[in-house]
Design an enzyme around this catalytic site. Sequence first.
Site, PDB file in Angstrom:
ATOM      1  N   ASN A 142       7.289   2.990   1.590  1.00 18.30           N
ATOM      2  CA  ASN A 142       6.229   2.896   0.353  1.00 18.30           C
ATOM      3  C   ASN A 142       6.012   4.138   0.072  1.00 18.30           C
ATOM      4  O   ASN A 142       4.929   4.467  -0.511  1.00 18.30           O
ATOM      5  CB  ASN A 142       5.210   2.169   0.823  1.00 18.30           C
ATOM      6  N   HIS A 143       6.420   5.333   0.665  1.00 23.39           N
ATOM      7  CA  HIS A 143       6.106   6.706   0.263  1.00 23.39           C
ATOM      8  C   HIS A 143       6.612   7.215  -1.124  1.00 23.39           C
ATOM      9  O   HIS A 143       7.521   6.668  -1.606  1.00 23.39           O
ATOM     10  CB  HIS A 143       6.689   7.744   1.312  1.00 23.39           C
ATOM     11  N   PHE A 144       5.577   8.016  -1.571  1.00 27.71           N
ATOM     12  CA  PHE A 144       6.164   8.249  -3.028  1.00 27.71           C
ATOM     13  C   PHE A 144       5.126   9.548  -3.769  1.00 27.71           C
ATOM     14  O   PHE A 144       4.201  10.023  -2.874  1.00 27.71           O
ATOM     15  CB  PHE A 144       5.535   7.310  -4.004  1.00 27.71           C
ATOM     16  N   GLU A 146       3.322  10.470  -7.224  1.00 27.42           N
ATOM     17  CA  GLU A 146       2.994   9.851  -8.546  1.00 27.42           C
ATOM     18  C   GLU A 146       2.245  10.712  -9.316  1.00 27.42           C
ATOM     19  O   GLU A 146       1.132  11.246  -9.001  1.00 27.42           O
ATOM     20  CB  GLU A 146       2.387   8.566  -8.241  1.00 27.42           C
ATOM     21  N   HIS A 169       1.872  10.116  -1.284  1.00 30.47           N
ATOM     22  CA  HIS A 169       1.749   9.171  -0.122  1.00 30.47           C
ATOM     23  C   HIS A 169       3.104   9.541   0.892  1.00 30.47           C
ATOM     24  O   HIS A 169       4.031   9.190   0.627  1.00 30.47           O
ATOM     25  CB  HIS A 169       1.884   7.727  -0.523  1.00 30.47           C
ATOM     26  N   HIS A 287      -6.704   1.338   2.009  1.00 32.44           N
ATOM     27  CA  HIS A 287      -5.848   2.620   1.527  1.00 32.44           C
ATOM     28  C   HIS A 287      -4.845   2.085   0.311  1.00 32.44           C
ATOM     29  O   HIS A 287      -4.339   2.981  -0.313  1.00 32.44           O
ATOM     30  CB  HIS A 287      -4.758   2.848   2.745  1.00 32.44           C
ATOM     31  N   GLY A 288      -4.607   0.872   0.159  1.00 31.60           N
ATOM     32  CA  GLY A 288      -3.949   0.506  -0.979  1.00 31.60           C
ATOM     33  C   GLY A 288      -3.958  -0.944  -1.425  1.00 31.60           C
ATOM     34  O   GLY A 288      -4.868  -1.688  -0.770  1.00 31.60           O
ATOM     35  N   GLY A 290      -1.598  -3.257  -0.160  1.00 36.17           N
ATOM     36  CA  GLY A 290      -1.295  -3.918   0.715  1.00 36.17           C
ATOM     37  C   GLY A 290      -0.034  -4.769   0.608  1.00 36.17           C
ATOM     38  O   GLY A 290       0.106  -5.523  -0.410  1.00 36.17           O
ATOM     39  N   LYS A 366      10.418   8.261  -6.026  1.00 36.93           N
ATOM     40  CA  LYS A 366      10.681   7.859  -4.523  1.00 36.93           C
ATOM     41  C   LYS A 366      12.002   8.497  -4.008  1.00 36.93           C
ATOM     42  O   LYS A 366      12.013   8.911  -2.881  1.00 36.93           O
ATOM     43  CB  LYS A 366      10.677   6.284  -4.765  1.00 36.93           C
TER      44      LYS A 366
END
Length: 374
Positions: A142-144, A146, A169, A287-288, A290, A366
């Site tokens: 889920n890293h990005f 943006e 992230h 943090h987000g 989820g 991504k």
Amino acid sequence: MGTPNLGDHPSARQSDGIISRFYTATAWIDGRAEDQLKQVSAWAGVTKIAAFPDLHPGKYGPVGCAILADRIYPQLIGNDIGCGMSFFELDLPLRKLKLEKAERRMRVLGAPLEGLINHRLEASNLAGDLFADALGTIGGGNHFCEVQAMVEGGEEDGLDRHLTYLLVHSGSRGLGAATLAALPQTAFSGLQGADAELYVQNHDRAARWASLNRQIIAERAADALRADLRLIADAPHNVLTQTADGWLHRKGAAATGALVPVAGSRATSSYLMRPLDAPEALSSLAHGAGRRYDRSSMHGRVRGKASDLIAMQRTPFGGRIICEDRDLLIEEAPSAYKSAGAVVADLEATGAGQVAAKLNPILTFKKIRQEKRR
């Protein structure tokens, strides 16, 4: 749980022994995550737990919570030590951002960093060759990175809605994983004394590396967009902190500062929040959004036809997603996540935080295909 009283923040918060839940009765919480919360609360030395509305099941324990204990449980930090989100302001006016050109230039993030990077590592009190090949790269899952537009708020915190913003992230890549893998299985029963000191040294090293990694990713993105950048917030959410009351473990729970990014999915809004005075929150915040569904189950929930994948590279806001990995597109589809809007509403309802700004995604990087080396 009873019906929350949204007009009176503290009454919306639910407590169960040492667990304080910062979500209301309407929150979408997987029962397995609740089971994990109860299991961890019974571990030796655990004294307090703060659980947030992005709570979901994890490998060793629930993700989306902060746990205070008199000893260190490395598995509660996990293998991506120091993973977090960094939020930057770019000196690029939103009206001057050309999406097609930005999309082409941002693809540089898929390539390894060129040039020597030793001096950047050494400036962060790290060995100059420490996982240097991975520095400045995002990783998977889920890293990005943006590019965002601020659509609401920001003025009270000195942010300009006419400018462009960047949310990164990422974490410690292979370094954090190597740190966890090097531990004996007995470490999962809790570390104290000399063993704890050694883990803390290695943990802190990985956390510094992760923060530097986000900074360099942002610099690469800003350079691609021909802009300068200013750090607004760096909020790690897989991190260990020593406090006067013991060891504070955060797993998917952001360490609070003046502002905390709360990320949406790649096709939904993100938020900046101001933490409020809630001691039971253990200086932490969601943090987000989820995850709502795990990665494997998404392959049965989302169609993988070419037309569907193309559609998943566009957002309702007219933005684009740079991702050329079919499995990743499916596993990270917006439907895999909870509503970030519902998460921040619960944080406000329970007195954990206050929304400072709302941002929409413009361009999300991504992963791209890598050409094979000859």
